[in-house]
Structure formats: C-alpha cells, structure tokens
Design an enzyme around this catalytic site. Structure first.
Site, mmCIF file in Angstrom:
data_model
loop_
_atom_site.group_PDB
_atom_site.id
_atom_site.type_symbol
_atom_site.label_atom_id
_atom_site.label_comp_id
_atom_site.label_asym_id
_atom_site.label_seq_id
_atom_site.Cartn_x
_atom_site.Cartn_y
_atom_site.Cartn_z
ATOM 1 C CG HIS A 163 5.390 4.152 3.768
ATOM 2 N ND1 HIS A 163 5.494 2.953 3.077
ATOM 3 C CD2 HIS A 163 6.594 4.358 4.366
ATOM 4 C CE1 HIS A 163 6.517 2.437 3.274
ATOM 5 N NE2 HIS A 163 7.294 3.234 3.952
ATOM 6 C CE LYS A 175 2.774 -4.278 10.047
ATOM 7 N NZ LYS A 175 1.612 -3.547 9.017
ATOM 8 N NE ARG A 204 -8.155 4.854 6.313
ATOM 9 C CZ ARG A 204 -6.983 4.067 6.246
ATOM 10 N NH1 ARG A 204 -7.048 3.561 7.315
ATOM 11 N NH2 ARG A 204 -6.248 4.365 5.573
ATOM 12 C CD GLU A 221 6.169 -9.351 6.769
ATOM 13 O OE1 GLU A 221 4.872 -9.467 7.336
ATOM 14 O OE2 GLU A 221 6.236 -8.779 5.640
HETATM 15 C C1 MV4 Z 1 6.687 -5.028 2.737
HETATM 16 C C2 MV4 Z 1 7.255 -4.858 1.602
HETATM 17 C C3 MV4 Z 1 8.190 -5.578 1.264
HETATM 18 N N1 MV4 Z 1 8.378 -7.115 1.719
HETATM 19 N N2 MV4 Z 1 6.671 -6.433 3.175
HETATM 20 C C4 MV4 Z 1 5.083 -0.714 3.568
HETATM 21 C C5 MV4 Z 1 4.137 -0.326 4.417
HETATM 22 C C6 MV4 Z 1 3.467 -1.432 5.033
HETATM 23 N N3 MV4 Z 1 1.968 -1.039 4.419
HETATM 24 C C7 MV4 Z 1 4.016 -2.530 4.584
HETATM 25 N N4 MV4 Z 1 4.960 -2.197 3.586
HETATM 26 C C8 MV4 Z 1 5.705 -2.802 2.760
HETATM 27 N N5 MV4 Z 1 5.930 -4.323 3.329
HETATM 28 C C9 MV4 Z 1 7.523 -7.332 2.826
HETATM 29 N N6 MV4 Z 1 7.836 -8.617 3.305
HETATM 30 C C10 MV4 Z 1 7.173 -3.491 1.051
HETATM 31 C C11 MV4 Z 1 6.513 -2.645 1.597
HETATM 32 C C12 MV4 Z 1 6.682 -1.336 1.133
HETATM 33 C C13 MV4 Z 1 5.274 -0.623 0.554
HETATM 34 C C14 MV4 Z 1 4.042 -1.552 0.597
HETATM 35 C C15 MV4 Z 1 2.961 -1.007 -0.073
HETATM 36 C C16 MV4 Z 1 3.086 0.152 -0.639
HETATM 37 C C17 MV4 Z 1 4.303 0.983 -0.550
HETATM 38 C C18 MV4 Z 1 5.413 0.730 -0.144
HETATM 39 C C19 MV4 Z 1 6.349 1.327 0.088
HETATM 40 C C20 MV4 Z 1 7.521 0.816 0.545
HETATM 41 C C21 MV4 Z 1 7.835 -0.473 1.274
#
Ligand code: MV4
Length: 666
Positions: A235, A116, A292, A200
């Site tokens: 997720h 990441k 992918r 973040e």
């Molecule tokens: C975040 C966020 C809020 N703020 N980053 C979840 C897994 C990874 N893809 C990143 N994710 C998140 N990052 C910041 N700065 C909220 C999530 C998140 C989320 C993101 C996309 C789809 C579903 C989610 C479910 C919970 C948290």
C-alpha cells in the site's frame, strides 16, 4: 491573494509549495524541528520558525506550536502539504477559529470521509458506484454471512475504521467465513478500537485508478482526469502515471463525473482525490476519497499543464476555479517514481545515512525533480525516507518511459541505500512497458525486478581498472613539479626499464576481491590491456572530474565514478557499484594507513624503518616507499613486530605486492 502563508510541513512538499508561492509573489514561512534546522525548505522560505524536537509528534504534529508560529509570523493561511495535519479536521477547525485560512477542505468534508462505511453511504446516495457488498451498521454475524453469500465468493472483509490496506481479510469460501470474520474483528478492534466490518466482492486483479478533483467555494468543480497508481508495495505507491494506460474515454468521463458527484456530495472545497478500483471488465468502484493534495499530483500537473498548488492558493483565497471542464485537456503522458532511502533487497527496510553524493538528472520540460534534500543531508529515522520524486513527461507513454529510464540512469546517489535500481528495473521491464498493470504487479514480476544480487560483479572491472589507472596518472601529474613537466616521474604509467608498463591491482567489489593486471600499451594513448582470470580487455578513455568516458573492447560508455574516503561508487546506468582498491588509497597521501601491508602502487623501497623482530606500536612506520615522487609510509596495523621483509632498500616493487609479514602482539 494572500501576502504570506505558512507551510506546516517539511521535505519535498514544503519545497514544492514554497516554489509556487514565491512564483506568485506570496511570502512564505517555514516551520522546522531540531533535525531540520539546516533543511532545504528552511533555506528556501522567506522566514522560518523552530517548532520543537525532531519527533513529529513534538513538532510537525503539534497544532498549538504551528498555530502559534502562524500567528507570530502574521501568516494569513496555512498549507498543510500531505500527511501530518493535512487530513486533521481538528486542525482545519483550529485555523477557522483563529481566522487563518486552511489551504484545504472544510473540517466537515474531512470528517465525512474519515470513516469508510460513512463514506460509502454518502457515495451510494450520490450515485457513485460501490463494490457490490454490505456496509451497514447492523453487524449480526448471520446477516454478514448472508451478505457474503449474496455477493458470491471470494469476498473481502474490511474494517470500516481501517485504511491503506490495514484491516482487510480475504475469504475464499463459506467454510472459512466465521473464523475469518472473528479474526478480522479482533484485528480491527486492536488496531482501530472499532470492529465494524464491511463485506465486499473481492476483485482479484484490480487496478488503482484515482481521479483528481478540484472544487471552489462557489459551487464549481472540475476533474483533472486520472492517475494509475497500481504499482504499489504494501500500500505504498512506487510508480504513478497519468493518464491511466488504455482507459477508454467514456470510462474516463464516467469516472470523472462520479468523482465530482462524490465531492459535491460533501460540499468539497479544494484539491481532492477519489480513488477507484478499476476491474478488468471495465467496471469501477469507489474505494476512498483523500481530502488532501496527494504526493503524486505532479503527473496530473504535467499532463494538464496546471499548477495545482496555485489553484489551492487561489481557491483558499476565495477565487473561482481558474479553468472550466471544457478548458482542460490531456497532453501527453507523465510518470512519477518515488526515490526512497530503503533497501528493496532487504524487505524495503528504511535506510539511514548521509547523502554523501547526490546528483539528480538535469531538469527540463521532460524531467522534473521534486526534492527536499541536498548533498550532505542526513536521511534520518524521524520522517518518511523519501529522497525525491522523479517526474517525467513526453508525448506518449512509450517516450515517457524512455525518459524515465534515462533520467534514472542519471540519478546518482551514494552514501545511503536507495530503491533506484528497483525503479530502473521497473521502468525497463517488459511487463511495465506493456502496461500489464494491476495491484499485484510487483509480486508477479519479482524475479525481473529483484534480480539475484548480480553474481557477475566482474563485468565492470575493465572500467574500474581504467578509472584507477587514469586517476593515478592525474594524481602523478598533479604532484609533478610544474617546472620540470617532461620529467619521467610525471608519468605514472608504471614505466619500467626494459619491462612492460604493468601494474597489478587488487579490487574489492562489494565484498568480492579481484586480481587485475593492467598494462599500458606502448603507444601511450592511455590505453591498457586489462587482464583478470581468463579474461582480457582493451580499455582506453579519459577521466574528467567524476565522468569516465571508457571504451572497453570498442564499446564506449559513460560512467560516473565518485570517490569517498578509500572507496568509490561506480554508476553504471543500471546500478551503483561500490568498490575499493585493496591496493591502498589512490587519493590520499597516507596510503600506509595501518592495516595495509601492500605496496600502494609501483615504486621503490627507500628504507626499512625497523628490524625484523623489533617490537613496534600500532601506527609506527615499518618501511618507506617512494612512488610518483611521493613518500608512502607503511604502518604497523597493531602492536607487534615484523617477522619478515620481502624486499630490501632500493628494490623496485609492483603495486599491490605484499611487503612483509607482521605478527600482532597477543
Ligand atoms: C479492495 C481490493 C480488492 N477487492 N477491495 C487496498 C487498500 C485500500 N485502498 C483498498 N484496497 C483494496 N481494496 C476489493 N473489494 C484490493 C485492494 C488492494 C489495493 C487497492 C489499490 C491499490 C493497491 C492495492 C493493494 C492491495 C489490495
């Protein structure tokens, strides 16, 4: 174009890739584990090679076995699907070393997106917007704390080696920072053996909007617009759609161009997805890039009218992209739901079992079903319990939503618990229909999406009773002697001399027993009055195969009813209801199966086969009834003795009536 490819995957994606390859005249080689010997993808492929025991680590993840299968079969390319080896840089490299085309990105691109923090550094240089924060290598606590201070609370601590939501921790105020950082580091070290942290700005109500990109090996790249995948649970995506509701064109274009810059920054080739967090204020921030083809690619195919697997084969073969950006348009709206063998009412526990009945909705230009299973298959513990993806398309979101709800009511599965009812509730919910999307959707709408186990199980009793009566009649007719069609015995309508044609049924609906009284109306139009408790309904209709057209109190509805051994599944549209006539089996000769001491249906007692008090063995015949010209033997449920019979030979007996008292031996 390749003449033969191997698909290093299973289930729906393997079937899906095979379909496109065969349409392109490319021969296909499937691989399968012990558990998949009879699987659909094995049947569909031109050839199939066994690669080992069921556990994925001994079969689908064994790069040596897959490479050996490819070389043995003469495959010129390998399609990894998604999951398994699809983002395994080592496997991509192994293909290169063996002169076999990997239908996916170069190993270097996979590696670049593997971490990441490394990915974010690459994105920053490429001018792709990042969530305000810190993602450097210096992990001094003081420096991380200052970063949090600068960003402003709430902040999110993310493990650089994490992904899919693992290794994330919210920090709402400065006083919590030290403890949260220490805990997040410990967790990351134990989960990923790497405790590098990102800090973040925490977006409290983000949407997950991702861009489909495609690049060829000649430097061309396009974006095929976006997908909104905000409806997730832990997720795991549940519903995906394209385009993202309410996304302004200028943001779509800015996101698409940023995604392309991200891809070009790592010399990407093939299908890729750049995920963004889309904030309520219209800002969007790079989250991660998936190297992918994704599970949810069909919604993009439906709105762009492109076959992305065909694009993959062409690009892997060295061709240039089939279309340029200016050629791509969004047509209408598409939604996808993932049908899983899991129990949403039991914390989404994966379910296993046999797909005893599997009837997807009819496919059309509006409805697409991508599946890797067929009726009779086992849903096993070895692999992801996805049964199918249901994809719908129409001219706009509103009409696509109606297509989705309609298709879901026509997706009938029994034999294993599924999430179909939850998916229907999502599609029918006001919140989803009005696109109130963010990643917290499922939690926020819990009471609508997970209604308390529908207390009122009796609401479908009239339809169930009608079904049982019509089925009984069908069986009587089937049993009748064809050369005496008018014989009164041919009418299983509970006819009684000078008595209403009545029959009592005891029906168990998912554990709740209901006493129902059915009386056929004299006009003999197969209509019944159905009474239970204080309620009385008028039920009429006809039964063709599994389809019951029932008119209950003037309201006609179509149900599907599927018989199993002694129980049935009623598909009402919103849900699948399992019921069992306690009055023994309606569809087997042996209704007296031990343990059932009630009259299987109206009939005449022909013989008491034992004396009260006489010891009997389990399964011995206790009495014989005759109904609809068939003999029913009521059998001893255990060793023991009958202490009392309630009827004598020659008596007429109502269906469901208790026949005797049985005392099991100690
Ligand atoms: C975040 C966020 C809020 N703020 N980053 C979840 C897994 C990874 N893809 C990143 N994710 C998140 N990052 C910041 N700065 C909220 C999530 C998140 C989320 C993101 C996309 C789809 C579903 C989610 C479910 C919970 C948290």
């Amino acid at each position: 174009m390749f003449s033969k490819i191997l698909i290093a995957n299973r289930g729906e994606i393997a079937c899906r890739v095979i379909k496109t390859a065969q349409r392109m005249g490319v021969r296909t080689v499937a691989v399968f584990s012990d558990a998949d010997r009879d699987a659909l993808h094995v049947q569909m492929a031109d050839e199939a090679i066994h690669i080992g025991p069921a556990p994925a680590r001994e079969s689908y993840l064994r790069t040596d076995k897959i490479m050996a299968a490819a070389l043995a079969s003469g495959a010129q390319a390998i399609h990894p699907g998604y999951g398994f080896l699809s983002e395994n840089a080592g496997f991509s490299r192994l293909c290169e070393e063996n002169g076999i085309a990997f239908i996916g990105p170069p190993a270097s691109a996979i590696e670049a997106m593997g971490s990441k923090s490394a990915a974010k550094q690459i994105m920053e240089e490429a001018g792709v917007p990042l969530v305000p924060g810190y993602h450097g290598d210096d992990q001094d606590t003081e420096l991380l704390r200052q970063a949090a201070q600068r960003i402003g609370y709430p902040v999110l601590l993310k493990a650089a080696a994490g992904g899919g939501g693992k290794g994330m921790r919210q920090v709402w105020e400065p006083s919590e920072f030290d403890a949260a950082l220490a805990a997040a580091k410990r967790e990351a070290m134990s989960s990923f053996n790497d405790d590098i942290m990102l800090v973040e700005k925490y977006l409290t109500r983000p949407r997950h909007v991702e861009i489909q990109v495609f690049c060829d090996s000649h430097g061309n790249g396009v974006y095929l617009f976006e997908r909104d995948c905000s409806l997730q649970r832990r997720h795991q995506k549940v519903v995906e759609e394209a385009p993202a509701p309410g996304l302004p064109d200028e943001i779509r274009e800015a996101m698409g161009k940023a995604a392309l810059r991200a891809a070009q920054a790592i010399d990407y080739v093939g299908a890729g997805t750049v995920e963004f967090l889309f904030d309520e204020d219209g800002s969007f921030y790079f989250m991660e890039m998936n190297t992918r083809l994704q599970v949810e690619h069909p919604v993009t195919e439906m709105i762009t009218r492109q076959d992305l697997v065909e694009w993959q084969l062409r690009v892997a073969y060295g061709e240039t992209l089939p279309l340029q950006q200016a050629d791509l348009r969004i047509h209408g709206h598409a939604l996808e739901v993932r049908i899983y063998a899991e129990d949403p009412n039991n914390d989404f526990l994966p379910a296993t079992g046999t797909l005893r009945y599997l009837q997807p909705p009819g496919e059309s230009q509006h409805v697409r079903v991508d599946t890797g299973v067929q009726q009779g298959d086992e849903v096993s513990i070895y692999y992801d319990p996805m049964i199918a993806k249901l994809i719908v398309w129409d001219e706009n979101r509103y009409r696509a939503l109606n297509r989705l709800a309609d298709a879901l009511t026509n997706y009938h599965i029994s034999g294993v618990t599924t999430n179909l009812e939850l998916l229907y509730n999502i599609a029918a919910s006001d919140a989803f229909r009005s696109a109130e999307l963010d990643t917290g959707f499922i939690e926020k709408n819990r009471e609508v999406l997970f209604p308390a186990a529908s207390a009122d199980k009796s609401r479908h009793l009239p339809a169930i009773a009608l079904y049982l009566m019509l089925r009984q009649q069908q069986q009587a007719r089937a049993a009748s002697n064809p050369d005496d069609p008018l014989s009164p015995w041919n009418r299983a309508n509970s006819w009684r001399l000078n008595e209403p044609h009545g029959q009592s049924l005891e029906i168990n609906i998912e554990g709740e027993a209901f006493e129902v009284r059915c009386e056929e109306q004299r006009q003999g139009d197969h209509s019944y009055s159905v009474r239970f408790g204080e309620q009385q309904s008028r039920a009429t209709g006809e039964l063709q195969g599994n389809v019951l057209n029932a008119t209950i109190d003037g309201h006609r509805q179509r149900y599907t009813v599927v018989p199993h051994d002694s129980s049935f599944t009623l598909f009402t549209g919103r849900e699948a209801l399992h019921f069992e006539p306690v009055v023994a089996n309606f569809d087997t000769e042996d209704s007296g199966s031990a343990g059932n001491l009630t009259a299987p249906m109206n009939g005449t007692l022909v013989e008491l086969s034992v004396q009260p008090g006489q010891t009997v063995k389990k399964g011995d015949t206790l009495l014989i009834m005759e109904a609809m010209k068939m003999e029913y033997r009521i059998k001893a449920p255990a060793d023991g003795a009958v202490s009392e019979f309630f009827y004598a030979a020659g008596d007429l007996i109502d269906g469901g009536a208790e026949l005797l008292v049985f005392k099991a031996a100690e």
